[in-house]
Design an enzyme around this catalytic site. Structure first.
Site, PDB file in Angstrom:
ATOM      1  N   ASP A 103     -17.716  19.061  13.163  1.00 21.26           N
ATOM      2  CA  ASP A 103     -17.938  18.635  11.778  1.00 21.26           C
ATOM      3  C   ASP A 103     -17.657  17.154  11.583  1.00 21.26           C
ATOM      4  OD1 ASP A 103     -18.602  19.145   9.157  1.00 21.26           O
ATOM      5  OD2 ASP A 103     -16.578  19.715   8.552  1.00 21.26           O
ATOM      6  N   TRP A 161     -12.756  12.223   4.513  1.00 25.40           N
ATOM      7  CA  TRP A 161     -13.445  12.894   5.620  1.00 25.40           C
ATOM      8  C   TRP A 161     -12.784  12.657   6.968  1.00 25.40           C
ATOM      9  CZ3 TRP A 161     -14.647   8.934   8.744  1.00 25.40           C
ATOM     10  CH2 TRP A 161     -14.990   7.700   8.177  1.00 25.40           C
ATOM     11  N   LYS A 185      -9.823  19.920  -2.757  1.00 25.85           N
ATOM     12  CA  LYS A 185     -11.240  19.566  -2.564  1.00 25.85           C
ATOM     13  C   LYS A 185     -11.379  18.651  -1.362  1.00 25.85           C
ATOM     14  CE  LYS A 185     -14.143  16.452  -3.602  1.00 25.85           C
ATOM     15  NZ  LYS A 185     -15.012  16.493  -2.409  1.00 25.85           N
ATOM     16  N   PRO A 186     -11.936  19.169  -0.267  1.00 20.37           N
ATOM     17  CA  PRO A 186     -12.144  18.302   0.896  1.00 20.37           C
ATOM     18  C   PRO A 186     -13.377  17.418   0.691  1.00 20.37           C
ATOM     19  CG  PRO A 186     -12.976  20.504   1.358  1.00 20.37           C
ATOM     20  CD  PRO A 186     -12.384  20.549  -0.037  1.00 20.37           C
ATOM     21  N   GLU A 188     -17.035  15.816   1.259  1.00 26.13           N
ATOM     22  CA  GLU A 188     -18.317  16.478   1.515  1.00 26.13           C
ATOM     23  C   GLU A 188     -18.889  16.146   2.901  1.00 26.13           C
ATOM     24  OE1 GLU A 188     -17.281  14.471  -0.881  1.00 26.13           O
ATOM     25  OE2 GLU A 188     -18.928  13.532  -1.977  1.00 26.13           O
ATOM     26  N   SER A 239     -10.459   6.140  -0.755  1.00 29.20           N
ATOM     27  CA  SER A 239     -10.674   4.698  -0.882  1.00 29.20           C
ATOM     28  C   SER A 239     -10.101   4.160  -2.205  1.00 29.20           C
ATOM     29  CB  SER A 239     -12.178   4.409  -0.833  1.00 29.20           C
ATOM     30  OG  SER A 239     -12.799   5.020  -1.934  1.00 29.20           O
ATOM     31  N   THR A 242     -12.401   4.921  -5.320  1.00 30.06           N
ATOM     32  CA  THR A 242     -12.282   6.251  -5.935  1.00 30.06           C
ATOM     33  C   THR A 242     -10.946   6.379  -6.655  1.00 30.06           C
ATOM     34  OG1 THR A 242     -13.628   7.124  -4.146  1.00 30.06           O
ATOM     35  CG2 THR A 242     -12.437   8.728  -5.451  1.00 30.06           C
ATOM     36  N   GLU A 260      -3.126   7.563  -1.526  1.00 27.28           N
ATOM     37  CA  GLU A 260      -2.976   7.011  -0.165  1.00 27.28           C
ATOM     38  C   GLU A 260      -4.330   6.445   0.208  1.00 27.28           C
ATOM     39  OE1 GLU A 260      -1.503  10.311   2.115  1.00 27.28           O
ATOM     40  OE2 GLU A 260       0.475  10.151   1.209  1.00 27.28           O
ATOM     41  N   GLY A 262      -6.868   2.832   1.589  1.00 24.88           N
ATOM     42  CA  GLY A 262      -7.284   2.153   2.807  1.00 24.88           C
ATOM     43  C   GLY A 262      -6.273   1.129   3.315  1.00 24.88           C
ATOM     44  N   CYS A 293      -6.944   5.013   8.748  1.00 21.83           N
ATOM     45  CA  CYS A 293      -6.450   4.132   7.684  1.00 21.83           C
ATOM     46  C   CYS A 293      -5.312   3.236   8.172  1.00 21.83           C
ATOM     47  CB  CYS A 293      -5.981   4.960   6.502  1.00 21.83           C
ATOM     48  SG  CYS A 293      -4.750   6.195   6.957  1.00 21.83           S
ATOM     49  N   GLU A 390     -11.514  -3.628   4.354  1.00 20.90           N
ATOM     50  CA  GLU A 390     -11.451  -2.551   5.340  1.00 20.90           C
ATOM     51  C   GLU A 390     -12.860  -2.154   5.786  1.00 20.90           C
ATOM     52  OE1 GLU A 390     -10.703   1.486   3.932  1.00 20.90           O
ATOM     53  OE2 GLU A 390      -9.204   1.726   5.519  1.00 20.90           O
ATOM     54  N   GLY A 463      -2.214   1.747  -1.958  1.00 20.56           N
ATOM     55  CA  GLY A 463      -1.735   3.002  -2.519  1.00 20.56           C
ATOM     56  C   GLY A 463      -0.747   2.890  -3.640  1.00 20.56           C
TER      57      GLY A 463
HETATM   58  P1  NAD Z   1     -13.624   8.336  -0.763  1.00 23.33           P
HETATM   59  O1  NAD Z   1     -12.710   7.689  -1.724  1.00 23.33           O
HETATM   60  O2  NAD Z   1     -15.066   8.014  -0.823  1.00 23.33           O
HETATM   61  O3  NAD Z   1     -13.553   9.931  -0.920  1.00 23.33           O
HETATM   62  C1  NAD Z   1     -12.334  10.612  -0.804  1.00 23.33           C
HETATM   63  C2  NAD Z   1     -12.423  11.914  -1.556  1.00 23.33           C
HETATM   64  O4  NAD Z   1     -12.572  11.641  -2.949  1.00 23.33           O
HETATM   65  C3  NAD Z   1     -13.606  12.791  -1.181  1.00 23.33           C
HETATM   66  O5  NAD Z   1     -13.197  14.138  -1.162  1.00 23.33           O
HETATM   67  C4  NAD Z   1     -14.582  12.539  -2.304  1.00 23.33           C
HETATM   68  O6  NAD Z   1     -15.475  13.607  -2.523  1.00 23.33           O
HETATM   69  C5  NAD Z   1     -13.628  12.401  -3.474  1.00 23.33           C
HETATM   70  N1  NAD Z   1     -14.181  11.698  -4.625  1.00 23.33           N
HETATM   71  C6  NAD Z   1     -15.113  10.717  -4.647  1.00 23.33           C
HETATM   72  N2  NAD Z   1     -15.339  10.307  -5.922  1.00 23.33           N
HETATM   73  C7  NAD Z   1     -14.515  11.035  -6.707  1.00 23.33           C
HETATM   74  C8  NAD Z   1     -14.273  11.055  -8.111  1.00 23.33           C
HETATM   75  N3  NAD Z   1     -14.922  10.240  -8.953  1.00 23.33           N
HETATM   76  N4  NAD Z   1     -13.356  11.908  -8.587  1.00 23.33           N
HETATM   77  C9  NAD Z   1     -12.670  12.725  -7.767  1.00 23.33           C
HETATM   78  N5  NAD Z   1     -12.869  12.758  -6.413  1.00 23.33           N
HETATM   79  C10 NAD Z   1     -13.776  11.918  -5.897  1.00 23.33           C
HETATM   80  O7  NAD Z   1     -13.016   8.064   0.667  1.00 23.33           O
HETATM   81  P2  NAD Z   1     -13.624   8.483   2.082  1.00 23.33           P
HETATM   82  O8  NAD Z   1     -14.777   7.599   2.390  1.00 23.33           O
HETATM   83  O9  NAD Z   1     -13.808   9.964   2.128  1.00 23.33           O
HETATM   84  O10 NAD Z   1     -12.395   8.140   3.050  1.00 23.33           O
HETATM   85  C11 NAD Z   1     -12.200   6.922   3.645  1.00 23.33           C
HETATM   86  C12 NAD Z   1     -11.111   6.166   2.947  1.00 23.33           C
HETATM   87  O11 NAD Z   1      -9.903   6.922   2.934  1.00 23.33           O
HETATM   88  C13 NAD Z   1     -10.757   4.868   3.672  1.00 23.33           C
HETATM   89  O12 NAD Z   1     -10.552   3.846   2.743  1.00 23.33           O
HETATM   90  C14 NAD Z   1      -9.458   5.216   4.373  1.00 23.33           C
HETATM   91  O13 NAD Z   1      -8.654   4.117   4.698  1.00 23.33           O
HETATM   92  C15 NAD Z   1      -8.823   6.107   3.381  1.00 23.33           C
HETATM   93  N6  NAD Z   1      -7.758   6.915   4.002  1.00 23.33           N
HETATM   94  C16 NAD Z   1      -6.454   6.650   3.672  1.00 23.33           C
HETATM   95  C17 NAD Z   1      -5.429   7.389   4.253  1.00 23.33           C
HETATM   96  C18 NAD Z   1      -3.989   7.140   3.902  1.00 23.33           C
HETATM   97  O14 NAD Z   1      -3.160   8.014   4.174  1.00 23.33           O
HETATM   98  N7  NAD Z   1      -3.638   6.008   3.314  1.00 23.33           N
HETATM   99  C19 NAD Z   1      -5.735   8.375   5.182  1.00 23.33           C
HETATM  100  C20 NAD Z   1      -7.067   8.593   5.505  1.00 23.33           C
HETATM  101  C21 NAD Z   1      -8.071   7.865   4.900  1.00 23.33           C
END
Ligand code: NAD
Length: 490
Positions: A103, A161, A185-186, A188, A239, A242, A260, A262, A293, A390, A463
């Site tokens: 996946d 993801w 909610k994981p 997509e 991110s 978001t 938490e 980027g 991250c 990032e 964060g």
């Molecule tokens: P993203 O912010 O695009 O999505 C994260 C989650 O938020 C997903 O489940 C997505 O569906 C959900 N989401 C998106 N829009 C939303 C909204 N308006 N309301 C509620 N939920 C919403 O991030 P990504 O691309 O999935 O992940 C990558 C980012 O995560 C990178 O910036 C990375 O550094 C960060 N990250 C941080 C840590 C940490 O512990 N600091 C760990 C892993 C990843």
């Protein structure tokens, strides 16, 4: 919502539910989204239910209904379930690892050997920690004072993801241990291991509604979840973009939330360091294709050792093997999604156009897949986009510094502050620079070592708030002070 469960998808011999898990049963949505494998983008793994506002509302309702009963069990009662769930995870390492690998493309060996087991450890550790909480007590002003933790209520947990199973368990475990019910909610782009977690929670006998998993797009079901005024905690990893919109929703309902986010961590190598260890660690930042991250993506190297460092770094980077994540020889997996690959390419192309120098890599490694070559860039200046934003891919920058103050200044020169790595042979310098780097975690002469009891989170746009250990349990609790007038009770 259409209600009845759709046939499970057969993936690598495992029947994986493609539906939501709400109130202890599977619920389908009429709309779906595709889960594809980054190992072979032509391979569709499943059509997964795409939740909407109605699904979000039903999941929060189920979490509310179960909240009182779950809280009333107390830490010990909840711990029985959480430890059973941990045992089931341990017994399902092979299946979880294979599905997660297909996946998300994380390396199969690393999933098998450490990542999935960490998920089980999260549940055990938080069960232990919640049970061992001792109320702070003291006497003052003629009263006996006690600080108690009250479960806060239903929590929404939203995960990204990368490392989906590990991150989901790291956030779900403290919420459940603290006595909250959860809607998870994981992301997509990697939805499947969360669905397996729901099955295991069911098998572990978690009461209906204690853990709910909804699938779907962030802007739809995710946004509806965080806007629901019945939710009492929001724990988010993803991110900064978001986080801003989730933060606005949390503010509207006065709900505490942790974010938490980027990183753009510095990896600083002083002239007194073990250069070989530093170079090996630096080349290790390409692991998981840099979709980490915490990665130290800005290499800051003392001028006097820059050449030797570069030679050693190149030797380690040359030893990387880009390939299928199921092959034990592979060290670099494909990126998660064609859109993400295009994003990484865009960063490097813009860097080239802006006058930064691509020292190695800087292109896709093969036309038929999502691999990107390990890339090293010397920026034209510290304000280059490639230094300041990032990338979340296998792209590092290399800068040199003249002395310790310059190293610290460069280290602290972005808006992020999740992690920092320092290589030095001097204890005094380790102390000084460790203090001076603005980040939630600083590693000296090591990288990625994590202790569950330590606070975890970021400074700046990396964060808000801290999770980990008691910090997460406090976040998921409402702390209450009870004061009893001395001598008035038996
Ligand atoms: P993203 O912010 O695009 O999505 C994260 C989650 O938020 C997903 O489940 C997505 O569906 C959900 N989401 C998106 N829009 C939303 C909204 N308006 N309301 C509620 N939920 C919403 O991030 P990504 O691309 O999935 O992940 C990558 C980012 O995560 C990178 O910036 C990375 O550094 C960060 N990250 C941080 C840590 C940490 O512990 N600091 C760990 C892993 C990843």
């Amino acid at each position: 919502m259409s209600g009845s469960e759709r046939p499970r998808a057969m993936i690598a011999g495992t029947a994986v539910s493609v539906d939501h898990y709400i109130g202890g049963r599977r619920v389908a949505s009429p709309g779906t989204f595709e889960a594809r494998s980054p190992l072979d983008w032509s391979l569709k793994l499943a059509d997964v239910s795409a939740g909407d506002g109605a699904v979000a509302g039903a999941a929060v309702a189920a979490a509310c209904e179960a909240a009182e009963g779950w809280a009333a069990r107390g830490a010990a009662g909840r711990g029985v379930h959480l430890r059973r769930l941990a045992d089931l995870i341990d017994g399902s390492v092979e299946v979880l690892a294979e599905i997660e690998c297909l996946d998300m493309a994380m390396l199969l060996e690393s999933l098998r050997r450490r990542v999935i087991a960490r998920g089980a450890r999260n549940f055990r550790a938080y069960a232990d920690l919640a049970e061992s909480y001792s109320e702070r007590t003291w006497a003052s002003n003629g009263t006996d004072n006690r600080v108690q933790r009250m479960p806060a209520g239903p929590a929404v947990i939203i995960t990204p993801w990368n490392a989906p199973f590990m991150l989901a368990t790291w956030k779900v475990a403290p919420a459940l241990a603290a006595g909250n019910t959860v809607v998870l909610k994981p992301a997509e782009w990697s939805p499947l291991s969360a669905s397996l977690l729901a099955d295991l929670a069911h098998e572990a006998g978690l009461p209906a509604g204690v853990l709910n998993v909804v699938q779907g797009r962030g802007a739809e079901v995710g946004a509806a979840l965080v806007a629901d005024e019945r939710v009492r905690r929001i724990s988010f990893t993803g991110s900064p973009e978001t986080a801003r919109s989730i933060g606005a929703a949390a503010a509207a309902n006065i709900v505490p939330f942790t974010a938490e986010l980027g990183g753009k961590g510095p990896l600083i190598v002083f002239e007194d360091a073990d250069i070989e260890a530093a170079a090996r660690t630096a080349a290790g930042q390409f692991d998981d294709s840099g979709q980490v991250c915490l990665a130290g993506t800005r290499l800051l190297v003392a001028e006097g050792i820059a050449e030797e460092f570069r030679q050693r770094f190149d030797a380690h980077t040359n030893a990387h093997v880009l390939g299928d994540s199921r092959d034990p020889a592979t060290t670099i997996s494909p990126l998660i999604h064609p859109e993400h690959l295009a994003r990484v390419e865009g960063f490097v192309e813009r860097a080239r156009r802006a006058g930064d120098t691509v020292l190695r890599g800087g292109r896709r490694s093969r036309p038929d897949g999502l691999w990107y070559e390990p890339t090293l860039i010397r920026p034209a200046g510290n304000d280059s986009e490639i230094v300041q934003r990032e990338v979340f891919g296998p792209v590092l920058t290399l800068q040199t510094f003249a002395d310790e103050p310059e190293a610290v200044r460069l280290a602290n020169s972005t808006r992020y502050g999740l992690s920092g790595v320092v290589f030095t042979g001097s204890g005094a310098r380790a102390e000084r620079v460790g203090q001076a780097v603005r980040a939630g975690t600083v590693w000296v002469n090591c990288f990625g070592v994590r202790d569950l009891a330590a606070p975890f989170g970021g400074c700046g746009i990396s964060g808000l708030g801290r999770e980990g250990g008691d910090y997460a349990l406090d976040f998921h609790s409402d702390l209450k002070t009870v004061q009893v007038r001395q001598g008035t009770t038996g």
